[in-house]
Design an enzyme around this catalytic site. Structure first.
Site, PDB file in Angstrom:
ATOM      1  N   HIS A 192      -5.240  12.100   7.879  1.00 54.33           N
ATOM      2  CA  HIS A 192      -4.121  11.679   7.038  1.00 54.33           C
ATOM      3  C   HIS A 192      -3.990  12.618   5.840  1.00 54.33           C
ATOM      4  CE1 HIS A 192      -1.124   9.201   5.333  1.00 54.33           C
ATOM      5  NE2 HIS A 192      -1.852   8.882   4.284  1.00 54.33           N
ATOM      6  N   CYS A 215      -1.107   5.500   9.656  1.00 52.91           N
ATOM      7  CA  CYS A 215      -1.715   6.830   9.825  1.00 52.91           C
ATOM      8  C   CYS A 215      -3.231   6.901   9.644  1.00 52.91           C
ATOM      9  CB  CYS A 215      -1.078   7.824   8.848  1.00 52.91           C
ATOM     10  SG  CYS A 215       0.712   7.843   8.852  1.00 52.91           S
TER      11      CYS A 215
HETATM   12 CA   LIG Z   1       1.723   8.047  11.191  1.00 52.50          CA
END
Ligand SMILES: [Ca+2]
Length: 523
Positions: A136, A82
């Site tokens: 994120h 991510c």
């Molecule tokens: Ca992800």
């Protein structure tokens, strides 16, 4: 009134486009009245969707978006996890420039003055809004948004019993002196932005849950509600609305009706649930992110029955998100925004659902680096097109700039895909690049991976010396599932040498206009 103006401006731009006017002309036309951007980020979404040829997956709404846009069949993220993937996409810079390789560090720590994609649009008169997971989790970037980022609130699991069991486990761990809830946050003293987060041990429940609830009982459903509300309010101003969805990230929780689309007995398992032949250990990943769930074995093979359940639950979550995308698209129509709004949908990286005997992301394999990417823009000539050209997430930033008539910042490390969208069969990049760091005992490595038309070639290099420790080579013409590493076969030595040189030349030499030293033939 303003809708009428928007529509008229759009008609002018499409007429110009239809007359074969250059992109410059399109930009000029668009520049009179700015186009909006609906930017849809889906967490952990594999390119296993109806519009990617997987008719067994129920994604009618994403498929409808593809019908009016272009599907990038061979798009790659720059790092298959991510935070690094998103920091790269949103800054338009590659991980070796952002130096964000982990989940805990904010990109502002290393590149404080980077101008992110939404921030750049904000600087150019756009009203920019971020909903749910764009950056994120916990590492939002306030400079990107015109108004504070918005996040939905709901329990991860629906069942009270699951939540009670988790609290019990949390209490037990706390009693043993293991912190489970405290987060250590390091903040920028001036802006208050969280620059680093660490220190929490997460407690996990089961890997999936299928409560019989309305969509907006779940966080992603609430996010759609919010997006629909905002779309109804923003129709008079140019906007950049970033809508993030957190499924199909683990745990795979979605309303029951999406599970009902996939009878368990119909679920097939990966047909390559084994490590590739002759693969180096550093290429592999422990699947820990799945194994931490309470109903998954800590080690050893995942039993077939559980594997089937997990795959089904993943696809249920995909269909749940597809329904959210459908509501967003309908809202564009309801508000008269379809004709002046660019839509881009992307998933931050792929995911092994048992392929290569791995469950999770965090590898350099094709299954983790290849991503869904679909773009639709008003006046698009090649609607419903698909391209096999090699593209990268760093290309999204410059593409949106060009489509909206904004100058492309020189610092960006991607290439605008507008020429490709106008001619999906044209020659394009000769390679796409991804990377993943790995540490085995005290050995710190960086795996640099390159996808060419035919091959995936990966070098695992010592982080300090740069010495190559391991190599992988997969021939996608004969082995698209990357089941056999052929880098160490003596007769491939010359090929490996050429690919190694191309990897060293890097992304600049692989650009559509670049003249690489290495012959592009059969690579
Ligand atoms: Ca992800």
């Amino acid at each position: 009134m303003s809708n009428l103006i928007n529509r008229r401006t759009f008609m002018q731009s499409t007429t110009l486009a239809a007359a074969g006017l250059s992109m410059h002309g399109l930009s000029r036309a668009a520049g009179r009245k700015k186009m909006n951007v609906l930017f849809i980020a889906v967490d952990d979404l594999r390119p296993q969707l109806g519009c990617y040829g997987h008719k067994e997956i129920h994604t009618p709404n994403i498929d409808a978006l593809a019908e009016r846009g272009i599907v990038f069949n061979r798009a790659y993220c720059q790092q298959a996890v991510c935070n690094p993937s998103r920091a790269s996409l949103l800054s338009g810079l590659r991980p070796d420039t952002t130096r964000i390789y982990n989940l805990s560090t904010h990109f502002r720590q290393y590149i404080p003055n980077a101008v992110t994609l939404p921030e750049y649009f904000k600087q150019n008169g756009y009203h920019t809004m971020g909903l749910s997971k764009i950056y994120h989790g916990g590492l939002d970037d306030p400079k990107s948004w015109s108004v504070p980022h918005w996040g939905p609130r709901a329990n991860t699991y629906f069942s009270q019993k699951i939540r009670d069991d988790m609290q019990k486990l949390r209490d037990e761990l706390e009693a043993m002196g293991i912190a489970t809830s405290k987060r250590v946050l390091k903040r920028d003293p001036v802006t208050g932005t969280v620059l680093q987060r660490s220190g929490r041990r997460a407690v996990h429940g089961p890997v999936w849950e299928a409560p019989d609830v309305p969509d907006n009982n779940r966080r992603d459903g609430k996010t759609t509600d919010k997006a629909v509300e905002l779309l109804s309010q923003q129709k008079d101003d140019p906007f950049f609305l970033a809508v993030g969805y957190i499924k199909p990230h683990l745990p795979f929780v979605a309303p029951k009706r999406y599970f009902d689309l996939y009878p368990l007995e119909d679920i097939k398992l990966a047909d390559n649930s084994f490590y590739p032949e002759d693969v180096p250990d550093c290429a592999l990943y422990s699947s820990l992110e799945l194994r931490v769930y309470s109903d998954v074995v800590d080690e050893g093979p995942i039993p077939d029955e559980k594997a089937r359940e997990v795959r089904r639950a993943y696809w249920a979550c995909v269909s749940f998100i597809d329904a959210q995308v459908g509501r967003l698209l309908k809202s564009l129509d309801d508000n008269g925004l379809r004709d002046n709004t660019i839509v881009v949908l992307w998933g931050d990286h792929g995911w092994h659902l048992g392929e290569n005997d791995i469950w999770g992301k965090m590898t350099n394999f094709e299954i983790a680096t290849r991503v869904p990417m679909i773009i639709s823009y008003p006046g698009q000539e090649k609607m419903g097109a698909k391209t096999d050209a090699l593209t990268e997430f760093v290309d999204i930033y410059p593409t949106l700039c060009e489509l909206c008539g904004l100058p492309i910042p020189e610092s960006l490390e991607g290439t605008s895909m507008v020429p490709l969208m106008k001619d999906p069969q044209r020659r394009w990049k000769t390679a796409a690049f991804s990377q993943y760091p790995r540490r085995i005992d005290k050995q710190r490595m960086m795996g640099h991976s390159m996808r060419t038309d035919r091959y995936r070639y990966t070098e695992w290099r010592d982080r300090k010396s740069g010495n190559v420790l391991e190599r992988e080579l997969y021939d996608h013409r004969s082995n698209s599932k990357e089941n056999v590493n052929i880098a160490n076969i003596p007769s491939n030595a010359k090929l490996v040498e050429r690919l190694a040189e191309k990897l060293r030349e890097g992304w600049q030499a692989a650009k559509p206009s670049a003249r690489a030293k290495v012959s592009k033939r059969s690579l």
